[in-house]
Design an enzyme around this catalytic site. Structure first.
Site, PDB file in Angstrom:
ATOM      1  N   HIS A  58     -35.298  77.266  14.091  1.00 51.37           N
ATOM      2  CA  HIS A  58     -34.072  76.500  13.879  1.00 51.37           C
ATOM      3  C   HIS A  58     -32.931  77.056  14.721  1.00 51.37           C
ATOM      4  O   HIS A  58     -32.141  76.303  15.301  1.00 51.37           O
ATOM      5  CB  HIS A  58     -33.664  76.534  12.402  1.00 51.37           C
ATOM      6  CG  HIS A  58     -34.556  75.754  11.500  1.00 51.37           C
ATOM      7  ND1 HIS A  58     -35.841  76.139  11.215  1.00 51.37           N
ATOM      8  CD2 HIS A  58     -34.349  74.613  10.805  1.00 51.37           C
ATOM      9  CE1 HIS A  58     -36.388  75.263  10.389  1.00 51.37           C
ATOM     10  NE2 HIS A  58     -35.506  74.327  10.127  1.00 51.37           N
TER      11      HIS A  58
ATOM     12  N   GLN B  52     -40.682  83.725  26.734  1.00 48.61           N
ATOM     13  CA  GLN B  52     -41.586  82.585  26.888  1.00 48.61           C
ATOM     14  C   GLN B  52     -41.160  81.634  28.000  1.00 48.61           C
ATOM     15  O   GLN B  52     -42.001  81.143  28.758  1.00 48.61           O
ATOM     16  CB  GLN B  52     -41.694  81.833  25.555  1.00 48.61           C
ATOM     17  CG  GLN B  52     -42.620  80.623  25.602  1.00 48.61           C
ATOM     18  CD  GLN B  52     -43.050  80.172  24.231  1.00 48.61           C
ATOM     19  OE1 GLN B  52     -43.750  80.901  23.537  1.00 48.61           O
ATOM     20  NE2 GLN B  52     -42.625  78.985  23.825  1.00 48.61           N
TER      21      GLN B  52
ATOM     22  N   GLY C  13     -47.713  71.136   9.448  1.00 50.34           N
ATOM     23  CA  GLY C  13     -46.420  70.497   9.680  1.00 50.34           C
ATOM     24  C   GLY C  13     -46.438  69.549  10.856  1.00 50.34           C
ATOM     25  O   GLY C  13     -47.413  68.828  11.086  1.00 50.34           O
ATOM     26  N   ASP C  14     -45.347  69.554  11.624  1.00 51.37           N
ATOM     27  CA  ASP C  14     -45.235  68.658  12.773  1.00 51.37           C
ATOM     28  C   ASP C  14     -46.176  69.059  13.900  1.00 51.37           C
ATOM     29  O   ASP C  14     -46.392  68.272  14.831  1.00 51.37           O
ATOM     30  CB  ASP C  14     -43.796  68.639  13.290  1.00 51.37           C
ATOM     31  CG  ASP C  14     -43.354  69.998  13.818  1.00 51.37           C
ATOM     32  OD1 ASP C  14     -43.581  71.004  13.128  1.00 51.37           O
ATOM     33  OD2 ASP C  14     -42.769  70.044  14.918  1.00 51.37           O
TER      34      ASP C  14
END
Length: 555
Positions: A19, A344, A382-383
């Site tokens: 988030h 990343q 989840g997504d």
């Protein structure tokens, strides 16, 4: 131009790494467009952000604006394990947040930084209520795909059938989306999901979805055009991604909770082009030890070079520390690196990286697409399962290693090896790379000046500025001053016939500035006589309506 003179937006984030990252990226984008941005979250992760990213109390210049940080204490002990239980922590965060956020907003105003808009991300929809109570507009950043926004929306409103206890294997057809098989629906919506608290946390925003004047999304028009156009008829969405690409903030502050091992880039520099597999399952996915063993053996059998991110579990998570098979690192030698956390974005953009073995979280999905990086889809829940479907079947940039929690099996080493080789060599790998580069070009066009996402973000900034000007005009419409007492025009405390007494007059003034202190009310009303400016200035300390009314009258 100093930061205090800029229009100020206040971002409030849930404490999850997935988030914090996109909301902070949005904040840097808004700052680059000339706004003052305050990023706010709980101190329990704020201290980690400060330590890992060198965050200070000073506003940091980003493009044409600034970004600054404020953290608040959630009133739990620093080592409180209940933060891992969302059913317990979210109510605590709301209880404290509804008290401290207004105090922070007020303090900013007193220090010359009045807030013009609040922006939150999912899990904390009460921020919209705080904004409403303060008479401020609010917006929300959706941190998943437009497809998942639509899936949750249709589930919440009961618009189409979803898997249920009476029909567990129901496929889902949402307008403007491909058919989702039952195990491609966001898994928190399964009736048997072991994470019902996450379903409640996500759907909590949908009960408040009419309050934000805008729902910003970290996606771009060209990627999800049909579902974006469809959902735009149902709620005020704007696609403003990919947010992690910000030409004006390449070296701006990051939001990582752990310091990334940047030395890995030097190792990558020594490897041939498109030869290294990057493996990372995000900040919250923890695999079974048996699955880690199978991935390790599959890596060794494939012969590919690799970077594997193995983030240690949070001490209060209940997860065991995962270990590599005995002798694994020795057998891998210089063709493999295992790190706790990585840069990343830099790895995905590096020419030596061949593919990304990913859990398919939306942040990682956007980063891979925008970097032109093929993927091996390893979704868990989840997504992620929906994102994997799109990466493999719609965007055509990936091979699927598993189908997520509905599959409920350990992927054996021979399947791991097969997927790694398919994604790094041969015609399938070449096709995936070509498609990935196509999406990279589309993403770059979207966030470049004048692109679809840049236009949407600029429209949002323009609207915030318009709202800010309207708020300022309302606050300055309290009136003008004729009378001066020692250079300061003052309201007196006495009342005549239930009304505030008229202002005393004097002939002197100081610095040409008239100041109006807070008037007293009588009979639930504040009545203000006509005021005229002195040298064009009127400064008003604070006017508070009583019973919701502030009345202006002419003298």
């Amino acid at each position: 131009m100093g930061s205090e003179s800029l229009v100020h937006v206040f971002l409030v984030s849930f404490i999850g790494q997935g988030h914090v990252n996109p909301l902070l990226r949005l904040g840097k984008r808004l700052a680059a467009k000339g706004l003052l941005v305050t990023f706010c979250t709980a101190e329990c992760v704020g201290k980690e952000m400060r330590k890992s990213n060198g965050i200070t109390d000073e506003p940091k210049p980003v493009g044409d604006g600034f970004i600054r940080f404020e953290f608040f204490k959630d009133r739990w002990a620093e080592d409180e394990p209940m933060r891992q239980d969302l059913d317990l922590y979210l109510p605590q965060l709301e209880l404290v947040g509804k008290e401290v956020i207004p105090e922070m907003i007020k303090k900013n105003a007193e220090q010359g930084r009045p807030v013009s808009c609040l922006i939150n991300n999912p899990f904390i929809p009460w921020v919209c209520d705080v904004a409403e109570s303060l008479g401020l507009p609010s917006a929300m950043l959706w941190v998943q795909s437009a497809a998942c926004l639509a899936a949750y929306y249709h589930y919440y409103h009961g618009l189409v059938p979803f898997p249920s206890e009476s029909d567990m294997f129901c496929d889902v057809q949402i307008p403007s989306m491909p058919l989702l098989k039952y195990d491609e629906v966001p898994s928190f919506l399964y009736p048997t999901s072991p994470y019902p608290f996450l379903r409640r946390a996500i759907l909590g925003q949908y009960g408040n979805l009419e309050k934000p004047f805008c729902i910003l999304m970290d996606t771009f028009q060209e990627l999800e055009s049909e579902i974006i156009e469809y959902m735009a008829r149902l709620c005020p969405i704007k696609a403003v991604g990919p947010l992690f690409k910000n030409p004006k903030a390449q070296n701006a502050v990051r939001g990582d909770f752990m310091e990334a091992d940047d030395s890995i880039i030097g190792w990558l520099d020594t490897k041939p082009k498109s030869s290294v597999v990057y493996i990372s399952f995000g900040s919250v996915v923890y695999l079974k030890q048996e699955q880690v063993d199978e991935i390790a053996h599959g890596l060794l059998s494939s012969g590919v070079s690799f970077i594997w991110v193995m983030k240690p579990p949070h001490p209060d998570s209940g997860f065991e520390l995962l270990v590599l098979p005995e002798g694994f690192l020795e057998k891998a030698g210089d063709r493999g690196k295992v790190v706790q956390w990585s840069p990343q974005e830099k790895i995905l953009e590096h020419p030596s990286t061949a593919c990304f073995v990913t859990h398919c979280g939306w942040n990682s999905t956007m980063e891979s697409l925008t970097s032109g990086m093929p993927v091996v889809a390893f979704p868990q829940w989840g997504d992620q399962v929906t994102d994997a479907k799109y990466l493999v079947d719609e965007f055509k940039v990936g091979v699927r290693m598993c189908r997520g929690e509905a599959e409920d099996r350990v992927i054996p080493r021979d399947e791991v090896e097969k997927c790694l080789l398919e994604a790094t060599s041969g015609s399938k790998a070449a096709e995936m790379k070509q498609n990935a580069l196509k999406w990279k070009a589309a993403a770059e066009a979207a966030f470049s000046e004048g692109g679809s996402s840049d236009r949407n973000l600029q429209a949002f900034v323009d609207e915030v500025r318009r709202i800010s000007a309207s708020l300022n005009s309302k606050s300055s419409a309290v009136g003008y001053v004729k009378s001066k007492i020692n250079g300061v025009v003052e309201y007196v405390d006495s009342k005549l016939n239930g009304k505030a007494a008229p202002v005393e007059e004097a002939n002197t003034r100081t610095n040409g500035i008239a100041k109006v202190e807070q008037p007293k009310a009588a009979n639930g009303k504040v009545e203000i006589a006509e005021l005229t400016p002195i040298n064009g200035k009127v400064e008003i300390a604070e006017l508070k309506p009583i019973n919701g009314k502030v009345e202006l009258v002419e003298s």
